[in-house]
Design an enzyme around this catalytic site. Sequence first.
Site, PDB file in Angstrom:
ATOM      1  N   VAL A 160       0.833  -1.219   0.000  1.00  0.00           N
ATOM      2  CA  VAL A 160       0.000   0.000   0.000  1.00  0.00           C
ATOM      3  C   VAL A 160       0.859   1.256   0.000  1.00  0.00           C
ATOM      4  O   VAL A 160       0.565   2.212  -0.712  1.00  0.00           O
ATOM      5  CB  VAL A 160      -0.962  -0.014   1.220  1.00  0.00           C
ATOM      6  CG1 VAL A 160      -1.641   1.330   1.400  1.00  0.00           C
ATOM      7  CG2 VAL A 160      -2.010  -1.093   1.066  1.00  0.00           C
ATOM      8  N   ASP A 161       1.930   1.254   0.769  1.00  0.00           N
ATOM      9  CA  ASP A 161       2.679   2.514   0.901  1.00  0.00           C
ATOM     10  C   ASP A 161       3.787   2.681  -0.137  1.00  0.00           C
ATOM     11  O   ASP A 161       4.530   3.653  -0.072  1.00  0.00           O
ATOM     12  CB  ASP A 161       3.193   2.702   2.332  1.00  0.00           C
ATOM     13  CG  ASP A 161       4.434   1.904   2.597  1.00  0.00           C
ATOM     14  OD1 ASP A 161       4.749   1.030   1.791  1.00  0.00           O
ATOM     15  OD2 ASP A 161       5.087   2.147   3.620  1.00  0.00           O
ATOM     16  N   ALA A 162       3.881   1.764  -1.109  1.00  0.00           N
ATOM     17  CA  ALA A 162       4.957   1.896  -2.095  1.00  0.00           C
ATOM     18  C   ALA A 162       4.742   3.111  -2.999  1.00  0.00           C
ATOM     19  O   ALA A 162       5.674   3.901  -3.221  1.00  0.00           O
ATOM     20  CB  ALA A 162       5.033   0.623  -2.933  1.00  0.00           C
TER      21      ALA A 162
END
Lengths: 137, 75
Positions: free
Chosen positions: B57-59
């Site tokens: 998700v945070d890539a």
Amino acid sequence: MGKRGQKQGIHSRATRKQIFRIYLIQAVIGIGLSAALLLKDTVTAYSALLGAVLYLIPNLYFASRALKSNPNQSPNTALVELYASEIWKMGISIVAFAAVFILVKPLNPFSLFVTFILMQISGWIAQMNLNNRFLKL
Amino acid sequence: MEQSLVYLAAALMMGLSAIGAAVGIGMLGGKFLEGAARQPELVPLLRSQFFIVMGLVDAVPMIGVGLGMYLLFAV
């Protein structure tokens, strides 16, 4: 609590070991890529290496803090710890990117971002292939 | 004027990434607690899965933050 706690500790340790192995492989990929780019240009090569380092440092911190094996941890405490480590990961990334763009000159941003994105993609692929139970949840 | 547009672009990039990450990670946390409440014995497994999905998700927000920092400090 004893048996459940032991199980949790074992699972966290196993995941931690696998994740750190992935980061090691990614570090080797990053170093290899920058060594290959050394044939082209020194600036491009160290920019690629910086891209790899900018990916690895926050992620190593995140993994080491989020997957700390604590058998007595409740779900709420685990979630708080995961969120806190994510916030710190973002903070470290912001500071590291700012430091690189202020301090390192000359820099090849294309090489830096391509390496950074390649590391992210290799991380996705490796982590999804690593965990066979991923699709069963 | 041009510099203002650069700052605006960086702000939009980082702000929209932050909204995306916040929604994704918030949903993930809610589902983690739901799963933990249903089956407490699965907490270790859920935690590992949470860690992996959080990485996914945070890539994209991380890339957005990197590009934003580039616009702020190097352009």
